[in-house]
Design a protein around this motif. Sequence first.
Motif, PDB file in Angstrom:
ATOM      1  N   PHE A 254      61.876 -59.587  22.269  1.00  0.00           N
ATOM      2  CA  PHE A 254      62.506 -58.328  22.654  1.00  0.00           C
ATOM      3  C   PHE A 254      61.401 -57.334  22.994  1.00  0.00           C
ATOM      4  CE2 PHE A 254      61.803 -57.777  18.121  1.00  0.00           C
ATOM      5  CZ  PHE A 254      61.505 -56.430  17.971  1.00  0.00           C
ATOM      6  N   GLY A 255      61.762 -56.153  23.554  1.00  0.00           N
ATOM      7  CA  GLY A 255      60.725 -55.243  24.027  1.00  0.00           C
ATOM      8  C   GLY A 255      61.071 -53.777  23.829  1.00  0.00           C
ATOM      9  N   MET A 256      60.083 -52.990  23.368  1.00  0.00           N
ATOM     10  CA  MET A 256      60.266 -51.572  23.078  1.00  0.00           C
ATOM     11  C   MET A 256      59.395 -50.698  23.986  1.00  0.00           C
ATOM     12  SD  MET A 256      62.378 -51.162  20.606  1.00  0.00           S
ATOM     13  CE  MET A 256      63.192 -52.217  19.412  1.00  0.00           C
ATOM     14  N   THR A 257      59.945 -49.564  24.421  1.00  0.00           N
ATOM     15  CA  THR A 257      59.204 -48.553  25.176  1.00  0.00           C
ATOM     16  C   THR A 257      59.147 -47.283  24.329  1.00  0.00           C
ATOM     17  OG1 THR A 257      60.007 -49.467  27.257  1.00  0.00           O
ATOM     18  CG2 THR A 257      59.118 -47.231  27.322  1.00  0.00           C
ATOM     19  N   THR A 258      57.985 -46.629  24.315  1.00  0.00           N
ATOM     20  CA  THR A 258      57.826 -45.447  23.471  1.00  0.00           C
ATOM     21  C   THR A 258      58.881 -44.386  23.767  1.00  0.00           C
ATOM     22  OG1 THR A 258      56.358 -43.614  22.867  1.00  0.00           O
ATOM     23  CG2 THR A 258      56.092 -44.514  25.072  1.00  0.00           C
ATOM     24  N   GLU A 259      59.437 -43.830  22.702  1.00  0.00           N
ATOM     25  CA  GLU A 259      60.408 -42.746  22.837  1.00  0.00           C
ATOM     26  C   GLU A 259      59.765 -41.493  23.420  1.00  0.00           C
ATOM     27  OE1 GLU A 259      62.795 -42.287  19.126  1.00  0.00           O
ATOM     28  OE2 GLU A 259      61.887 -44.216  18.595  1.00  0.00           O
ATOM     29  N   ASP A 260      58.432 -41.423  23.348  1.00  0.00           N
ATOM     30  CA  ASP A 260      57.706 -40.271  23.887  1.00  0.00           C
ATOM     31  C   ASP A 260      57.773 -40.229  25.413  1.00  0.00           C
ATOM     32  OD1 ASP A 260      56.320 -37.957  23.349  1.00  0.00           O
ATOM     33  OD2 ASP A 260      54.347 -38.901  23.403  1.00  0.00           O
ATOM     34  N   THR A 261      58.279 -41.281  26.040  1.00  0.00           N
ATOM     35  CA  THR A 261      58.418 -41.299  27.501  1.00  0.00           C
ATOM     36  C   THR A 261      59.231 -40.109  27.992  1.00  0.00           C
ATOM     37  OG1 THR A 261      58.283 -43.716  27.511  1.00  0.00           O
ATOM     38  CG2 THR A 261      59.210 -42.679  29.475  1.00  0.00           C
ATOM     39  N   ALA A 262      60.198 -39.696  27.202  1.00  0.00           N
ATOM     40  CA  ALA A 262      61.020 -38.535  27.581  1.00  0.00           C
ATOM     41  C   ALA A 262      60.180 -37.277  27.731  1.00  0.00           C
ATOM     42  CB  ALA A 262      62.113 -38.311  26.543  1.00  0.00           C
ATOM     43  N   ASN A 263      59.037 -37.213  27.043  1.00  0.00           N
ATOM     44  CA  ASN A 263      58.184 -36.028  27.076  1.00  0.00           C
ATOM     45  C   ASN A 263      57.016 -36.152  28.052  1.00  0.00           C
ATOM     46  OD1 ASN A 263      59.648 -34.855  24.841  1.00  0.00           O
ATOM     47  ND2 ASN A 263      58.534 -36.260  23.504  1.00  0.00           N
ATOM     48  N   ILE A 264      56.536 -37.372  28.278  1.00  0.00           N
ATOM     49  CA  ILE A 264      55.291 -37.533  29.026  1.00  0.00           C
ATOM     50  C   ILE A 264      55.488 -38.165  30.392  1.00  0.00           C
ATOM     51  CG2 ILE A 264      53.942 -37.664  26.903  1.00  0.00           C
ATOM     52  CD1 ILE A 264      53.804 -40.671  27.221  1.00  0.00           C
ATOM     53  N   SER A 265      56.710 -38.503  30.753  1.00  0.00           N
ATOM     54  CA  SER A 265      56.974 -39.053  32.079  1.00  0.00           C
ATOM     55  C   SER A 265      58.204 -38.358  32.665  1.00  0.00           C
ATOM     56  CB  SER A 265      57.164 -40.571  31.992  1.00  0.00           C
ATOM     57  OG  SER A 265      57.162 -41.143  33.285  1.00  0.00           O
ATOM     58  N   SER A 266      58.831 -38.995  33.649  1.00  0.00           N
ATOM     59  CA  SER A 266      59.984 -38.383  34.321  1.00  0.00           C
ATOM     60  C   SER A 266      61.171 -39.341  34.330  1.00  0.00           C
ATOM     61  CB  SER A 266      59.605 -38.018  35.765  1.00  0.00           C
ATOM     62  OG  SER A 266      58.508 -37.139  35.791  1.00  0.00           O
ATOM     63  N   PRO A 267      61.711 -39.649  33.152  1.00  0.00           N
ATOM     64  CA  PRO A 267      62.806 -40.620  33.097  1.00  0.00           C
ATOM     65  C   PRO A 267      64.123 -40.109  33.641  1.00  0.00           C
ATOM     66  CG  PRO A 267      62.394 -39.712  30.931  1.00  0.00           C
ATOM     67  CD  PRO A 267      61.306 -39.192  31.817  1.00  0.00           C
ATOM     68  N   VAL A 268      64.261 -38.793  33.801  1.00  0.00           N
ATOM     69  CA  VAL A 268      65.485 -38.172  34.327  1.00  0.00           C
ATOM     70  C   VAL A 268      66.681 -38.593  33.470  1.00  0.00           C
ATOM     71  CG1 VAL A 268      66.772 -37.596  36.425  1.00  0.00           C
ATOM     72  CG2 VAL A 268      64.386 -38.302  36.595  1.00  0.00           C
ATOM     73  N   ASN A 269      67.544 -39.491  33.969  1.00  0.00           N
ATOM     74  CA  ASN A 269      68.756 -39.853  33.237  1.00  0.00           C
ATOM     75  C   ASN A 269      68.590 -41.062  32.320  1.00  0.00           C
ATOM     76  OD1 ASN A 269      70.368 -37.788  34.438  1.00  0.00           O
ATOM     77  ND2 ASN A 269      70.520 -39.031  36.290  1.00  0.00           N
ATOM     78  N   VAL A 270      67.401 -41.637  32.284  1.00  0.00           N
ATOM     79  CA  VAL A 270      67.153 -42.779  31.399  1.00  0.00           C
ATOM     80  C   VAL A 270      66.860 -42.257  29.994  1.00  0.00           C
ATOM     81  CG1 VAL A 270      65.709 -44.792  30.974  1.00  0.00           C
ATOM     82  CG2 VAL A 270      66.261 -44.128  33.319  1.00  0.00           C
ATOM     83  N   LYS A 271      67.444 -42.900  28.991  1.00  0.00           N
ATOM     84  CA  LYS A 271      67.262 -42.465  27.606  1.00  0.00           C
ATOM     85  C   LYS A 271      66.575 -43.561  26.794  1.00  0.00           C
ATOM     86  CE  LYS A 271      71.272 -39.395  27.750  1.00  0.00           C
ATOM     87  NZ  LYS A 271      70.377 -38.282  28.126  1.00  0.00           N
ATOM     88  N   PHE A 272      65.876 -43.127  25.735  1.00  0.00           N
ATOM     89  CA  PHE A 272      65.119 -44.044  24.894  1.00  0.00           C
ATOM     90  C   PHE A 272      65.604 -43.915  23.459  1.00  0.00           C
ATOM     91  CE2 PHE A 272      62.768 -42.913  28.609  1.00  0.00           C
ATOM     92  CZ  PHE A 272      62.314 -44.136  29.074  1.00  0.00           C
ATOM     93  N   LEU A 273      66.040 -45.028  22.900  1.00  0.00           N
ATOM     94  CA  LEU A 273      66.677 -45.054  21.584  1.00  0.00           C
ATOM     95  C   LEU A 273      65.642 -45.306  20.487  1.00  0.00           C
ATOM     96  CD1 LEU A 273      69.755 -47.220  22.635  1.00  0.00           C
ATOM     97  CD2 LEU A 273      69.457 -44.726  22.805  1.00  0.00           C
ATOM     98  N   ASN A 274      66.035 -45.039  19.237  1.00  0.00           N
ATOM     99  CA  ASN A 274      65.129 -45.183  18.102  1.00  0.00           C
ATOM    100  C   ASN A 274      64.599 -46.608  18.000  1.00  0.00           C
ATOM    101  OD1 ASN A 274      64.946 -45.968  14.952  1.00  0.00           O
ATOM    102  ND2 ASN A 274      64.192 -43.892  15.309  1.00  0.00           N
ATOM    103  N   TYR A 275      63.286 -46.727  17.954  1.00  0.00           N
ATOM    104  CA  TYR A 275      62.671 -48.049  18.047  1.00  0.00           C
ATOM    105  C   TYR A 275      62.888 -48.886  16.775  1.00  0.00           C
ATOM    106  CZ  TYR A 275      58.611 -46.877  15.070  1.00  0.00           C
ATOM    107  OH  TYR A 275      57.782 -46.552  14.031  1.00  0.00           O
ATOM    108  N   ILE A 276      62.958 -48.243  15.614  1.00  0.00           N
ATOM    109  CA  ILE A 276      63.188 -48.996  14.386  1.00  0.00           C
ATOM    110  C   ILE A 276      64.596 -49.583  14.372  1.00  0.00           C
ATOM    111  CG2 ILE A 276      63.440 -48.826  11.883  1.00  0.00           C
ATOM    112  CD1 ILE A 276      60.567 -48.793  12.662  1.00  0.00           C
TER     113      ILE A 276
END
Length: 688
Positions: free
Chosen positions: A185-207
């Motif tokens: 399985f694969g995880m992307t940092t939740e900080d992406t919302a702050n440091i990139s431009s995900p727009v409507n893409v959301k990042f859920l709690n990694y744990i």
Amino acid sequence: MTSNKCFDFSLRMFVIFVVALTIVLPTSTLAAEDDSEDFSLTIMHMNDTHAHVEPLPNMLTAIKEVRAENPEALLLHAGDVFSGTLYFNRFKGQADLSLLNMMDFDAMVFGNHEFDLGSGEDGHQSLAEFVTAADFPFLGTNVDFSADQFMSDNINADAFTDSPDNGSVYDGMIKEINGEKVGIFGMTTEDTANISSPVNVKFLNYIAEAERAVSAFEERGVDKIIALNHIGYDSNPDMGNDIQLAANVDGIDVIVGGHSHTRLDEPTFITEDAEGNEKDPTVIVQAHQYAQLLGTLDVEFDENGVVVGHAGQLIEVSEKEADPEAVEVLTSYKGEVDELTNQDTGAMAMKDIPNPRLGDSDVSVRANETELGNLITDAMLAKAKEKNQDIVIALQNGGGIRAAIDEGPITVGEVIAVLPFGNDPVVAELTGAEIKEILEHGVRQAPAESGGFLQVAGMKFNYDSTKEPGSRIVTMEVAVDREYEDVVLEETYLVTTNNFTGKGGDGFDVFAQAYDEGRVRDIGEIDWEQLRDYMVEDLNGEVNPVIEDRIIDLLGEEPGEQEQPEEDNNDDGTQDDTNEEGSEDETDNGKETDNDGSKDEQDNENTDEETNNQGSEDKEDKVDSEKESDKEVSEDSNNEANSGDENNQEKGERLPDTATNMYTFLLFGGIILIIGMGVLVYRKVKLS
């Protein structure tokens, strides 16, 4: 009588060894049966390649060599293909993909930079095109694409699958290797919302999402589980990292990581949970950056899916011959990139802006304030403020500034030559006392050159190089509403720098500590792009930096009594990294480093305890950056996160089978020898 006694003794010895043989043989057979229960898996991995396309033909050769020995080896990419070089600016990931598709990847996870184009494209059109054209599947266990108009069609309804399709996105996948099931399985940092431009893409709690994935695999009878992560080895704990994941989620056997650009020359072996209790082991690996290294991990599982042995290494791809077919593919893109290198940025240098060094000038970028240093730090500060207006200071290590800018139109190639390392800007939360300690470290070798000498914006300071190192800073001021006021030691300030310095490069222990404590964060920019955009957008294309007395060496005098040496504006700045191999600094610990923080070739042969300036792509720096960069940081992080790590290594590593085989061979040989002696004695007695 004596002969009979000798015969009786020999006969007794023979009987004893026959009995021993009957005991040893079943035991040996049982050991062989136990070994047959174990399962070995080989994993190849890379991460944070960041559009560094040109090493990929060499990477392909390295991959083929590993597969020649182990055809079943997995190949995984831990994210951040996007952003970093002109190949991305021009081809939006398609140049990379043409070569990645030749490598037969098993899976890739999304990095934060994969979302860089979201706001400009009103969604992720380029990312969707990249995913669709990929000859491998993607993992986004904690990524919610449902609201993105381009990516939503790539999400496969079969969230956890044993037959993944290329170009589709899954929560997890099951690979069957030599008859055994392996879950990934694969995880992307939740900080992406702050440091990139995900727009409507959301990042859920990694744990929570990792626990969900482990449960899904275990329900399907899978007990060998790999987490392919882009969350960072030891990154900001508020956003999560690999070490925390290993300690908090049971059932993960291997973590293949990215995001922090960490070079783990040896895998990290985690055997304790977050409360310090013993747990089943988790092995963590990461392979630095920029397609410089191919990581390999051999991991052995027992019949219960528990890791019982491991061995990992990093392969220097520059030492491999480039694959001819891949070179041909690269050539079809390289011509356009070479043209872009000569492309006008739209900015004009109103004069030569040198990058001076002592020997050719009375001042140095590594010992004095310079016009180019002011330009770069002004760009860093202005562009960081666009992300957060509370950032007030910018710091740039002099060793990271590598070329001059000539009078006239400024090309993209010139900008990249000035900042060639691709060091992502970060922001650190520091007290005034910590800023003072950082500045003390920066001027510790003055008036001699030092790669860690800091160019500054948003502040100015006086120091006295005649005083003892560590006690040289006399005054520090920070600009607040365009007025300078004293830095207050007890107050907290936001400071931007590059990620090399921000992680403790050049021996900046204060930054290293702040990084370990989660007070250093990536802001999702590229350093050379900041400089380019600042010159065009903020300076309206007219580039004419000047000395502003931001940094003054008092030389034993009181503030205001001394004269700042004039920068040699006739210096063409040609003394670049090609002429720097022999120039060395003495660091506080008595070791020698090159002035940018990287070591020369001789140092590499004699010591591997120093840190070099990560990301160097110049030929003269390549030996340094690829062999030693981030090693010290990685080892320190391992020690802090896993006290007693050496013991953990011992628990996870098995003696080779050859040790048991040799013991059995010697034992059997001894038995046969004694039997032979018994027969010989028997014959002798009989004849007598």
